[in-house]
Design a protein around this motif. Structure first.
Motif, PDB file in Angstrom:
ATOM      1  N   ASN A 148       0.820  -1.209   0.000  1.00 37.97           N
ATOM      2  CA  ASN A 148       0.000   0.000   0.000  1.00 37.97           C
ATOM      3  C   ASN A 148       0.857   1.264   0.000  1.00 37.97           C
ATOM      4  O   ASN A 148       0.525   2.252  -0.659  1.00 37.97           O
ATOM      5  N   ASN A 150      -5.176  -0.781  -3.306  1.00 38.54           N
ATOM      6  CA  ASN A 150      -5.006  -0.557  -1.873  1.00 38.54           C
ATOM      7  C   ASN A 150      -6.236  -0.989  -1.079  1.00 38.54           C
ATOM      8  O   ASN A 150      -6.119  -1.513   0.028  1.00 38.54           O
ATOM      9  N   ASN A 172      -6.153  -4.831  -1.134  1.00 39.09           N
ATOM     10  CA  ASN A 172      -5.073  -5.371  -0.301  1.00 39.09           C
ATOM     11  C   ASN A 172      -5.521  -5.532   1.144  1.00 39.09           C
ATOM     12  O   ASN A 172      -5.240  -6.544   1.795  1.00 39.09           O
ATOM     13  N   THR A 206      -1.526   7.193   3.327  1.00 35.65           N
ATOM     14  CA  THR A 206      -2.853   7.059   2.726  1.00 35.65           C
ATOM     15  C   THR A 206      -3.661   8.338   2.899  1.00 35.65           C
ATOM     16  O   THR A 206      -4.368   8.777   1.981  1.00 35.65           O
TER      17      THR A 206
END
Length: 321
Positions: A77, A250, A253, A285
């Motif tokens: 990520n 992401n 995942n 993120t």
């Protein structure tokens, strides 16, 4: 070790061939069926390019290597945002005018927050795994409901007319596009497997810890399908495919890869993921979410900044050992 280097080289070749087939096929499917590239990029490309993460994390968890299983997802990520988005933006500035990307970016942030919260339990249990999978099911259901509404608008002639015009630019017919997409996914999975096996063997020969292997070599290796796909899509100026691929990967995942892995084999959480790598992933993120929320174009300046942050992160891992 020579065999390991050969596996890495063969894996790289298959990755780029697979990326070419996947991008060409998925874009053709989207345009010919009138499906938005956001949904195709999120589901077909995003989930397909996350297949190596599933294989590696599941194998690692079953083999009693939780640091590799968790490090693979956390590191992937981070790499998807800083490395892959950074490289794609450097190659070709990415337009960010689709409101759907912003919605998906929020889901990506929520998934990352859920993962960091789960780390505090000390183990990603089967119950947490089921909860992650339930979140994935809800997300996909809402995405497809949104797509159905959009297609109803198309039928009324109120939106997406520009996408219909692109069909003439796509040389692939639908059956060939489906074959190209599936073949591309297959090449990506095999290529990533070769790359990860070879690179992991080389790293272990040099005495690198499992956590660092998971966060770097395995994470980047299993993210190579995303990288190959992003490079091809950026060169062909399919910005929506690039962004949907990264954001979708992401999301998958966390919700799919960790969800499936934990329901089969619960994953122990070491202290470094709780205190260092998990919070770093969440902060990155959040940064990506803010960029996608505010910036109309993810340009070369942002791409360069992301790459510098990734180099700094890798340097920190090397220093910590």
């Amino acid at each position: 070790m020579l065999l390991d280097f050969g596996m890495v080289a063969a894996g790289l070749l298959l990755l780029f061939l697979g990326g070419e087939g996947l991008v060409r096929g998925s874009v053709a499917i989207a345009t010919r069926l009138g499906i938005s590239k956001l949904v195709v990029g999120m589901v077909i490309v995003g989930f397909g390019t996350s297949a190596p993460e599933l294989v590696v994390s599941l194998q690692a968890a079953l083999a009693g290597s939780p640091d590799i299983a968790l490090g693979n997802v956390v590191g992937s990520n981070i790499a998807n945002i800083l490395l892959i988005l950074g490289i794609a933006a450097l190659l070709s500035p990415l337009g960010n005018s689709d409101g759907g990307i912003k919605r998906e970016a929020l889901v990506m942030l929520l998934a990352a927050t859920a993962l960091v919260a789960a780390l505090w339990y000390g183990e990603i249990t089967r119950l947490i795994g089921f909860a992650l999978l339930a979140g994935l099911a809800l997300h996909l259901a809402l995405a497809f409901l949104k797509e159905r509404k959009s297609r109803a608008d198309i039928a009324e002639g109120s939106a997406y007319e520009h996408e219909a015009d692109e069909v003439s630019d796509v040389p692939l017919k639908l059956p060939i596009a489906i074959i190209a997409t599936l073949a591309g996914l297959g090449l990506l999975v095999v290529g990533a497997e070769l790359m990860v096996e070879g690179a992991t063997a080389i790293a272990r020969d040099f005495g690198v810890s499992e956590a660092v292997i998971g966060l770097t070599i395995v994470a980047v290796g299993t993210s190579l399908p995303e990288l190959a796909t992003a490079i091809v899509a950026a060169i062909r100026r399919h910005s929506d495919v690039v962004l949907a691929n990264i954001v979708g990967s992401n999301i998958f995942n966390v919700l799919a890869i960790l969800g499936i892995t934990a329901t089969i084999a619960p994953i122990g959480v070491s202290e470094r993921f709780l205190l260092i790598d998990g919070p770093i992933m969440l902060a990155i993120t959040l940064l990506a979410f803010l960029v996608l929320l505010r910036a109309r174009t993810v340009g070369r300046v942002i791409g360069s900044g992301f790459l510098m942050l990734y180099i700094g992160y890798i340097g920190m891992l090397g220093y910590m050992g």
